[in-house]
Design a protein around this motif. Sequence first.
Motif, PDB file in Angstrom:
ATOM      1  N   LEU A 279       0.823  -1.208   0.000  1.00 39.55           N
ATOM      2  CA  LEU A 279       0.000   0.000   0.000  1.00 39.55           C
ATOM      3  C   LEU A 279       0.858   1.259   0.000  1.00 39.55           C
ATOM      4  O   LEU A 279       0.550   2.235  -0.691  1.00 39.55           O
ATOM      5  CB  LEU A 279      -0.933  -0.010   1.213  1.00 39.55           C
ATOM      6  CG  LEU A 279      -1.925  -1.184   1.286  1.00 39.55           C
ATOM      7  CD1 LEU A 279      -2.766  -1.085   2.548  1.00 39.55           C
ATOM      8  CD2 LEU A 279      -2.811  -1.225   0.050  1.00 39.55           C
ATOM      9  N   VAL A 280       1.953   1.245   0.767  1.00 34.44           N
ATOM     10  CA  VAL A 280       2.857   2.399   0.784  1.00 34.44           C
ATOM     11  C   VAL A 280       3.556   2.545  -0.561  1.00 34.44           C
ATOM     12  O   VAL A 280       3.734   3.655  -1.076  1.00 34.44           O
ATOM     13  CB  VAL A 280       3.892   2.249   1.919  1.00 34.44           C
ATOM     14  CG1 VAL A 280       4.957   3.340   1.827  1.00 34.44           C
ATOM     15  CG2 VAL A 280       3.205   2.314   3.278  1.00 34.44           C
ATOM     16  N   SER A 281       3.941   1.425  -1.156  1.00 33.94           N
ATOM     17  CA  SER A 281       4.680   1.466  -2.417  1.00 33.94           C
ATOM     18  C   SER A 281       3.825   1.945  -3.578  1.00 33.94           C
ATOM     19  O   SER A 281       4.342   2.476  -4.562  1.00 33.94           O
ATOM     20  CB  SER A 281       5.232   0.072  -2.738  1.00 33.94           C
ATOM     21  OG  SER A 281       6.142  -0.353  -1.750  1.00 33.94           O
ATOM     22  N   ARG A 287      -5.822   7.508   1.926  1.00 31.71           N
ATOM     23  CA  ARG A 287      -6.594   6.367   2.424  1.00 31.71           C
ATOM     24  C   ARG A 287      -5.748   5.096   2.461  1.00 31.71           C
ATOM     25  O   ARG A 287      -5.848   4.291   3.382  1.00 31.71           O
ATOM     26  CB  ARG A 287      -7.834   6.159   1.558  1.00 31.71           C
ATOM     27  CG  ARG A 287      -8.920   7.210   1.783  1.00 31.71           C
ATOM     28  CD  ARG A 287     -10.208   6.820   1.104  1.00 31.71           C
ATOM     29  NE  ARG A 287     -10.035   6.652  -0.340  1.00 31.71           N
ATOM     30  CZ  ARG A 287     -10.997   6.246  -1.169  1.00 31.71           C
ATOM     31  NH1 ARG A 287     -12.194   5.953  -0.693  1.00 31.71           N
ATOM     32  NH2 ARG A 287     -10.763   6.141  -2.465  1.00 31.71           N
ATOM     33  N   GLN A 288      -4.914   4.937   1.432  1.00 28.73           N
ATOM     34  CA  GLN A 288      -4.016   3.781   1.401  1.00 28.73           C
ATOM     35  C   GLN A 288      -3.024   3.844   2.560  1.00 28.73           C
ATOM     36  O   GLN A 288      -2.722   2.832   3.201  1.00 28.73           O
ATOM     37  CB  GLN A 288      -3.252   3.749   0.067  1.00 28.73           C
ATOM     38  CG  GLN A 288      -4.136   3.608  -1.149  1.00 28.73           C
ATOM     39  CD  GLN A 288      -4.084   2.204  -1.738  1.00 28.73           C
ATOM     40  OE1 GLN A 288      -4.121   1.222  -1.008  1.00 28.73           O
ATOM     41  NE2 GLN A 288      -3.987   2.128  -3.048  1.00 28.73           N
ATOM     42  N   LEU A 289      -2.502   5.050   2.818  1.00 27.13           N
ATOM     43  CA  LEU A 289      -1.533   5.203   3.902  1.00 27.13           C
ATOM     44  C   LEU A 289      -2.173   4.930   5.261  1.00 27.13           C
ATOM     45  O   LEU A 289      -1.544   4.343   6.147  1.00 27.13           O
ATOM     46  CB  LEU A 289      -0.924   6.604   3.877  1.00 27.13           C
ATOM     47  CG  LEU A 289      -0.059   6.950   2.655  1.00 27.13           C
ATOM     48  CD1 LEU A 289       0.522   8.351   2.802  1.00 27.13           C
ATOM     49  CD2 LEU A 289       1.057   5.930   2.461  1.00 27.13           C
ATOM     50  N   GLU A 290      -3.422   5.343   5.437  1.00 23.71           N
ATOM     51  CA  GLU A 290      -4.105   5.088   6.708  1.00 23.71           C
ATOM     52  C   GLU A 290      -4.320   3.589   6.913  1.00 23.71           C
ATOM     53  O   GLU A 290      -4.154   3.069   8.021  1.00 23.71           O
ATOM     54  CB  GLU A 290      -5.451   5.825   6.742  1.00 23.71           C
ATOM     55  CG  GLU A 290      -5.324   7.328   6.924  1.00 23.71           C
ATOM     56  CD  GLU A 290      -4.588   7.683   8.210  1.00 23.71           C
ATOM     57  OE1 GLU A 290      -4.786   6.997   9.233  1.00 23.71           O
ATOM     58  OE2 GLU A 290      -3.791   8.644   8.188  1.00 23.71           O
ATOM     59  N   ARG A 291      -4.682   2.906   5.841  1.00 17.05           N
ATOM     60  CA  ARG A 291      -4.856   1.456   5.950  1.00 17.05           C
ATOM     61  C   ARG A 291      -3.515   0.779   6.240  1.00 17.05           C
ATOM     62  O   ARG A 291      -3.428  -0.142   7.057  1.00 17.05           O
ATOM     63  CB  ARG A 291      -5.462   0.893   4.663  1.00 17.05           C
ATOM     64  CG  ARG A 291      -5.764  -0.600   4.764  1.00 17.05           C
ATOM     65  CD  ARG A 291      -6.214  -1.198   3.451  1.00 17.05           C
ATOM     66  NE  ARG A 291      -6.301  -2.649   3.560  1.00 17.05           N
ATOM     67  CZ  ARG A 291      -6.253  -3.483   2.537  1.00 17.05           C
ATOM     68  NH1 ARG A 291      -6.128  -3.011   1.294  1.00 17.05           N
ATOM     69  NH2 ARG A 291      -6.328  -4.785   2.715  1.00 17.05           N
ATOM     70  N   ALA A 292      -2.464   1.256   5.573  1.00 12.07           N
ATOM     71  CA  ALA A 292      -1.131   0.691   5.803  1.00 12.07           C
ATOM     72  C   ALA A 292      -0.697   0.898   7.247  1.00 12.07           C
ATOM     73  O   ALA A 292      -0.120   0.001   7.876  1.00 12.07           O
ATOM     74  CB  ALA A 292      -0.119   1.328   4.851  1.00 12.07           C
ATOM     75  N   ARG A 293      -0.986   2.087   7.795  1.00 18.40           N
ATOM     76  CA  ARG A 293      -0.627   2.357   9.193  1.00 18.40           C
ATOM     77  C   ARG A 293      -1.358   1.405  10.137  1.00 18.40           C
ATOM     78  O   ARG A 293      -0.759   0.861  11.079  1.00 18.40           O
ATOM     79  CB  ARG A 293      -0.961   3.807   9.546  1.00 18.40           C
ATOM     80  CG  ARG A 293      -0.648   4.143  11.004  1.00 18.40           C
ATOM     81  CD  ARG A 293      -1.038   5.560  11.371  1.00 18.40           C
ATOM     82  NE  ARG A 293      -0.083   6.528  10.857  1.00 18.40           N
ATOM     83  CZ  ARG A 293      -0.321   7.385   9.876  1.00 18.40           C
ATOM     84  NH1 ARG A 293      -1.511   7.397   9.273  1.00 18.40           N
ATOM     85  NH2 ARG A 293       0.600   8.239   9.479  1.00 18.40           N
ATOM     86  N   ALA A 294      -2.641   1.190   9.899  1.00 17.63           N
ATOM     87  CA  ALA A 294      -3.420   0.294  10.758  1.00 17.63           C
ATOM     88  C   ALA A 294      -2.873  -1.135  10.695  1.00 17.63           C
ATOM     89  O   ALA A 294      -2.773  -1.824  11.720  1.00 17.63           O
ATOM     90  CB  ALA A 294      -4.889   0.321  10.346  1.00 17.63           C
ATOM     91  N   LEU A 295      -2.508  -1.569   9.497  1.00 14.16           N
ATOM     92  CA  LEU A 295      -1.959  -2.922   9.344  1.00 14.16           C
ATOM     93  C   LEU A 295      -0.607  -3.051  10.039  1.00 14.16           C
ATOM     94  O   LEU A 295      -0.330  -4.056  10.706  1.00 14.16           O
ATOM     95  CB  LEU A 295      -1.819  -3.261   7.858  1.00 14.16           C
ATOM     96  CG  LEU A 295      -3.124  -3.483   7.091  1.00 14.16           C
ATOM     97  CD1 LEU A 295      -2.853  -3.562   5.591  1.00 14.16           C
ATOM     98  CD2 LEU A 295      -3.822  -4.761   7.572  1.00 14.16           C
ATOM     99  N   ALA A 296       0.242  -2.033   9.896  1.00  9.34           N
ATOM    100  CA  ALA A 296       1.558  -2.076  10.541  1.00  9.34           C
ATOM    101  C   ALA A 296       1.419  -2.071  12.059  1.00  9.34           C
ATOM    102  O   ALA A 296       2.127  -2.804  12.767  1.00  9.34           O
ATOM    103  CB  ALA A 296       2.407  -0.897  10.076  1.00  9.34           C
TER     104      ALA A 296
END
Length: 385
Positions: A279-281, A287-296
């Motif tokens: 998602l970060v890449s 929105r993608q970054l927020e989802r990536a943060r939650a997953l991390a």
Amino acid sequence: MPLPITSWAARAGVQADWALPGQGADVTAMLMEVVAAFEDIEWMRKALTRFREGGFLSLAEGAEPLLSAAKGIADAKVLYLLRQGRSNQVGEGVLSNDDNVRVLFALLVAGALVRDGSGAFRLEDGHKSDTPGLAALRTAAQEMMAKNLYEVLGVGLDARVSAVEGAYRRARRRFSPRRFEDAGPAGQPLLEQVLARIEEARTTLTDRALRLSYNRAIGESAAALDARITEIFDARAMYRTGMDLLAERRYDEALAQFEAAAARDPGEPEYTAAIAQVLVSRGPDQRQLERARALADHALKQDPELVPAIVVLASICRLENKRDEALELARQALRIDPDSKEALTVRDLLQPSLSGTKISFEKKRESILDRLRNALVSGLGRHRS
């Protein structure tokens, strides 16, 4: 030669006018009475520890009746390993059990338990002139060889590859040469022995075929465990495929592989972190970054030392221009794994801006994103064995 039982009987205040060994199973009951009356359990534990320092404990020829009579007193696994000639797998944890100590000491005094290379037993044996570092290495080398490979790293039989890798890194830090500088030249072969055992554990437990074969060798193979290990490595294969696709920037296909791996082995935090990295890449979509943060964050709750997840958070902070937070996260990752290429890249991206060099974040955004992508892919490759 074993010590005469009469000397121990006298110290325990018990009459013992019989000879050992060779008088059958009844001897064990009398012997245990003597040892039980000798109340200094810590002394016996220390004596056994000293005895083990000179070599592995082995069952003497003809001692089977004594060992059988001890059934139900000591741990069944201890007796099984002695009977199978696998005493090198009897770890230090055995001596934390008082009943095990009494039984092993009784067998020792009876002459049923001898030390490889020498039957002589002297409590005063040891290395009194050792420095603390050298003494610690001697103990560690003995313990490492007595433990199975799971115990060497402190992981369970069903440990995932990421758990094995994390335990491996912690073991390497524990036995960093800098921590044993006072051991001198005498400590070098001991340190090499310890590190070789740690490497053997990692190599064996992160390879499907080697691990299944090793489990059979130590008598730990079972249908349910074999199925679980197969599940772990099937998911790992999907993860490796996803990594190859991510390196080629085929993000949708990589994401599908990571999600399939997560479905095959739910709860593996490294697969969650890999999804976040895709998602970060993909680009700086909020929105993608927020989802990536939650997953991390979720991955780090499962494994607080998961470097790829920490780097994802650092990368997100960097893209959001939160430089201080990003730098601290990169440093946190490097404290865990000083060789982490992705963490080094993020740190190097951040340090010029913090040292006063003026950087237009918006102007450099795409260039930075490219470098982060490369760092993430490169770094993940180091965790995909």
